[in-house]
Design a protein around this motif. Structure first.
Motif, short mmCIF file in Angstrom:
data_model
loop_
_atom_site.label_atom_id
_atom_site.label_comp_id
_atom_site.label_asym_id
_atom_site.label_seq_id
_atom_site.Cartn_x
_atom_site.Cartn_y
_atom_site.Cartn_z
N LEU A 1 97.59 -17.15 -55.78
CA LEU A 1 97.06 -17.76 -57.00
C LEU A 1 95.57 -17.47 -57.01
CD1 LEU A 1 97.94 -21.20 -58.39
CD2 LEU A 1 95.57 -20.54 -58.22
N VAL A 2 95.04 -17.02 -58.15
CA VAL A 2 93.62 -16.71 -58.28
C VAL A 2 93.01 -17.67 -59.29
CG1 VAL A 2 91.91 -14.99 -59.00
CG2 VAL A 2 93.95 -14.27 -57.71
N LYS A 3 91.98 -18.38 -58.85
CA LYS A 3 91.23 -19.27 -59.73
C LYS A 3 89.94 -18.55 -60.10
CE LYS A 3 88.45 -23.45 -59.76
NZ LYS A 3 87.92 -24.53 -58.91
N LEU A 4 89.66 -18.48 -61.38
CA LEU A 4 88.42 -17.90 -61.87
C LEU A 4 87.55 -19.03 -62.41
CD1 LEU A 4 86.54 -15.61 -62.80
CD2 LEU A 4 87.88 -15.52 -64.91
N ALA A 5 86.45 -19.30 -61.73
CA ALA A 5 85.49 -20.32 -62.17
C ALA A 5 84.32 -19.61 -62.83
CB ALA A 5 85.01 -21.14 -60.97
N THR A 6 84.03 -19.99 -64.07
CA THR A 6 82.94 -19.34 -64.80
C THR A 6 81.62 -20.09 -64.65
OG1 THR A 6 83.75 -20.44 -66.81
CG2 THR A 6 84.41 -18.14 -66.46
N LEU A 7 81.59 -21.08 -63.76
CA LEU A 7 80.38 -21.81 -63.37
C LEU A 7 79.73 -22.58 -64.52
CD1 LEU A 7 78.93 -19.02 -61.05
CD2 LEU A 7 80.38 -20.96 -60.42
N GLU B 1 89.43 -18.25 -54.87
CA GLU B 1 88.53 -18.67 -55.95
C GLU B 1 87.50 -17.59 -56.18
OE1 GLU B 1 85.58 -22.27 -57.36
OE2 GLU B 1 87.18 -22.67 -55.91
N VAL B 2 87.45 -17.14 -57.42
CA VAL B 2 86.50 -16.13 -57.87
C VAL B 2 85.47 -16.84 -58.73
CG1 VAL B 2 86.24 -14.01 -59.22
CG2 VAL B 2 88.31 -14.37 -57.86
N GLU B 3 84.19 -16.55 -58.52
CA GLU B 3 83.12 -17.16 -59.31
C GLU B 3 82.38 -16.08 -60.07
OE1 GLU B 3 80.76 -19.27 -56.44
OE2 GLU B 3 82.16 -20.95 -56.39
N ASP B 4 82.49 -16.12 -61.40
CA ASP B 4 81.82 -15.11 -62.20
C ASP B 4 81.54 -15.65 -63.59
OD1 ASP B 4 80.91 -12.24 -62.39
OD2 ASP B 4 82.30 -12.33 -64.08
N HIS C 1 87.63 -10.95 -63.16
CA HIS C 1 88.50 -11.23 -62.02
C HIS C 1 89.15 -9.97 -61.46
CE1 HIS C 1 91.68 -10.79 -64.95
NE2 HIS C 1 91.23 -11.85 -65.62
N LEU C 2 89.08 -8.87 -62.18
CA LEU C 2 89.57 -7.55 -61.78
C LEU C 2 91.08 -7.45 -61.62
CD1 LEU C 2 86.86 -6.51 -59.15
CD2 LEU C 2 86.75 -6.36 -61.64
N LEU C 3 91.83 -8.47 -61.96
CA LEU C 3 93.28 -8.46 -61.75
C LEU C 3 93.98 -7.40 -62.59
CD1 LEU C 3 93.97 -12.27 -61.55
CD2 LEU C 3 93.94 -10.63 -59.67
N ASN C 4 93.36 -6.94 -63.65
CA ASN C 4 93.99 -5.93 -64.51
C ASN C 4 93.69 -4.51 -64.06
OD1 ASN C 4 95.04 -7.97 -66.12
ND2 ASN C 4 93.19 -8.05 -67.35
N GLU C 5 92.92 -4.35 -63.00
CA GLU C 5 92.60 -3.01 -62.52
C GLU C 5 93.76 -2.38 -61.77
OE1 GLU C 5 88.96 -2.72 -60.38
OE2 GLU C 5 87.76 -3.15 -62.15
N ASP C 6 93.83 -1.07 -61.77
CA ASP C 6 94.88 -0.35 -61.07
C ASP C 6 94.93 -0.77 -59.61
OD1 ASP C 6 95.61 1.06 -63.31
OD2 ASP C 6 94.44 2.84 -62.79
N GLY C 7 96.13 -0.94 -59.10
CA GLY C 7 96.32 -1.27 -57.70
C GLY C 7 96.42 -2.75 -57.41
N LEU C 8 95.89 -3.59 -58.27
CA LEU C 8 95.89 -5.03 -57.98
C LEU C 8 97.16 -5.72 -58.46
CD1 LEU C 8 92.16 -5.90 -58.52
CD2 LEU C 8 93.40 -5.66 -56.37
#
Length: 110
Positions: free
Chosen positions: A38-44, A93-96, A101-108
């Motif tokens: 599970l990836v959480k993206l926090a935009t701060l 947890e990704v903070e950006d 979050h890069l989840l749509n990039e090839d390989g992920l």
């Protein structure tokens, strides 16, 4: 086709985020071999989104779907519920501020 272990995928994802200068942290360490992620993206800004990896039953393709979004506390509660169902679950947890979050990039999606 052989599948990557979850630990290998998590390490590769964290490395890709690091190369993009996007901070990320493992907040729950799941099963190294076959734990779900599970990836959480926090935009701060008090907002967040949570993504889980699923499968398209028609095509067999893997995809990322949004589990929850909105107030960060509500997203954290949704993540806690998921952890209650699945103790082998990894949480990253990704903070950006830009929402990357890069989840749509090839390989992920592998």
């Amino acid at each position: 086709m052989a599948r990557l272990t979850t630990r290998f995928w998590v390490d590769a994802y964290l490395a890709r985020l690091s190369l993009a200068l996007i901070p990320a942290y493992v907040t729950a360490h799941g099963d190294d071999t076959a734990g779900a992620v599970l990836v959480k993206l926090a935009t701060l800004d008090g907002k967040a989104r949570a993504f889980t990896r699923g499968f398209d039953l028609m095509t067999g393709a893997r995809n990322w779907t949004e589990l929850a979004s909105g107030d960060e506390r509500e997203v954290d509660a949704a993540i806690a519920r998921q952890r209650g169902f699945d103790t082998d679950l990894w949480v990253i947890e990704v903070e950006d501020r830009q929402g990357r979050h890069l989840l749509n990039e090839d390989g992920l999606s592998e």
